[in-house]
Motif scaffolding. Structure first.
Motif, short mmCIF file in Angstrom:
data_model
loop_
_atom_site.label_atom_id
_atom_site.label_comp_id
_atom_site.label_asym_id
_atom_site.label_seq_id
_atom_site.Cartn_x
_atom_site.Cartn_y
_atom_site.Cartn_z
N ASN A 37 -13.12 -54.58 -18.85
CA ASN A 37 -12.44 -53.39 -18.34
C ASN A 37 -13.47 -52.36 -17.93
OD1 ASN A 37 -9.92 -54.43 -18.83
ND2 ASN A 37 -9.72 -53.48 -20.82
N LYS A 38 -13.37 -51.88 -16.72
CA LYS A 38 -14.36 -50.93 -16.20
C LYS A 38 -13.82 -49.50 -16.13
CE LYS A 38 -17.17 -54.24 -15.71
NZ LYS A 38 -18.08 -54.49 -16.79
N GLY A 39 -12.53 -49.29 -16.40
CA GLY A 39 -11.96 -47.95 -16.28
C GLY A 39 -11.73 -47.60 -14.83
N GLY A 40 -11.63 -46.31 -14.54
CA GLY A 40 -11.41 -45.89 -13.16
C GLY A 40 -11.16 -44.41 -13.03
N LEU A 41 -10.98 -43.99 -11.80
CA LEU A 41 -10.77 -42.58 -11.48
C LEU A 41 -9.33 -42.16 -11.72
CD1 LEU A 41 -12.82 -42.41 -8.18
CD2 LEU A 41 -13.54 -41.75 -10.47
N THR A 42 -9.14 -40.89 -12.10
CA THR A 42 -7.81 -40.34 -12.31
C THR A 42 -7.75 -38.93 -11.74
OG1 THR A 42 -6.08 -39.88 -13.92
CG2 THR A 42 -8.31 -39.47 -14.63
N THR A 43 -6.59 -38.53 -11.28
CA THR A 43 -6.37 -37.19 -10.76
C THR A 43 -4.92 -36.81 -10.99
OG1 THR A 43 -6.64 -35.73 -8.86
CG2 THR A 43 -5.87 -37.94 -8.41
N GLY A 44 -4.62 -35.52 -11.01
CA GLY A 44 -3.24 -35.10 -11.23
C GLY A 44 -3.04 -33.62 -11.00
N ILE A 45 -1.77 -33.22 -11.08
CA ILE A 45 -1.38 -31.83 -10.90
C ILE A 45 -0.23 -31.52 -11.86
CG2 ILE A 45 0.23 -32.36 -9.03
CD1 ILE A 45 -0.72 -29.69 -7.75
N ASP A 46 -0.19 -30.29 -12.37
CA ASP A 46 0.84 -29.84 -13.31
C ASP A 46 1.37 -28.48 -12.90
OD1 ASP A 46 0.57 -31.99 -15.15
OD2 ASP A 46 -1.16 -31.01 -16.05
N LEU A 47 2.63 -28.25 -13.23
CA LEU A 47 3.27 -26.93 -13.13
C LEU A 47 3.77 -26.58 -14.52
CD1 LEU A 47 5.40 -27.45 -9.90
CD2 LEU A 47 3.23 -26.25 -10.08
N GLY A 48 3.52 -25.35 -14.96
CA GLY A 48 3.94 -25.03 -16.31
C GLY A 48 4.03 -23.54 -16.58
#
Length: 98
Positions: A37-48
């Motif tokens: 397993n090499k993992g990987g990139l992640t991205t995201g957005i939240d409203l709160g």
């Protein structure tokens, strides 16, 4: 996987109750089978919303979306790589200390 990321947050108002928008980007580290397993990139957005009860204590809640691209090598062939695209909806609840 353990996500390690940088998050930026923008509060829309000042006061005791503050709606916000946040975005984050980083890397997902694998917990097992580290050789494959090499993992990987992640991205995201939240409203709160964050609400402060006192000058130093508050509660925060948000809903958002996270996207990740993860890589995994085959256990028998080194040149075969599986790439998974993962979409997640998330809900967060937490205490805020400042």
């Amino acid at each position: 996987y353990i996500p390690i990321f940088v998050e930026g947050r923008y509060s829309l108002f000042t006061g005791a109750t503050r709606p916000f928008v946040s975005a984050h980007a980083g890397y997902e580290l694998p917990l097992r089978n580290l050789e494959f397993n090499k993992g990987g990139l992640t991205t995201g957005i939240d409203l709160g919303v964050t609400h402060y009860f006192t000058n130093h204590l508050g509660i925060s809640t948000s809903a958002g979306y996270r996207f990740a691209i993860l890589k995994e090598n085959s256990q028998w062939w080194d040149d075969f790589t599986t790439i998974s695209q993962i979409s997640r909806y998330e809900i967060r609840l937490g205490l805020v200390f400042r």
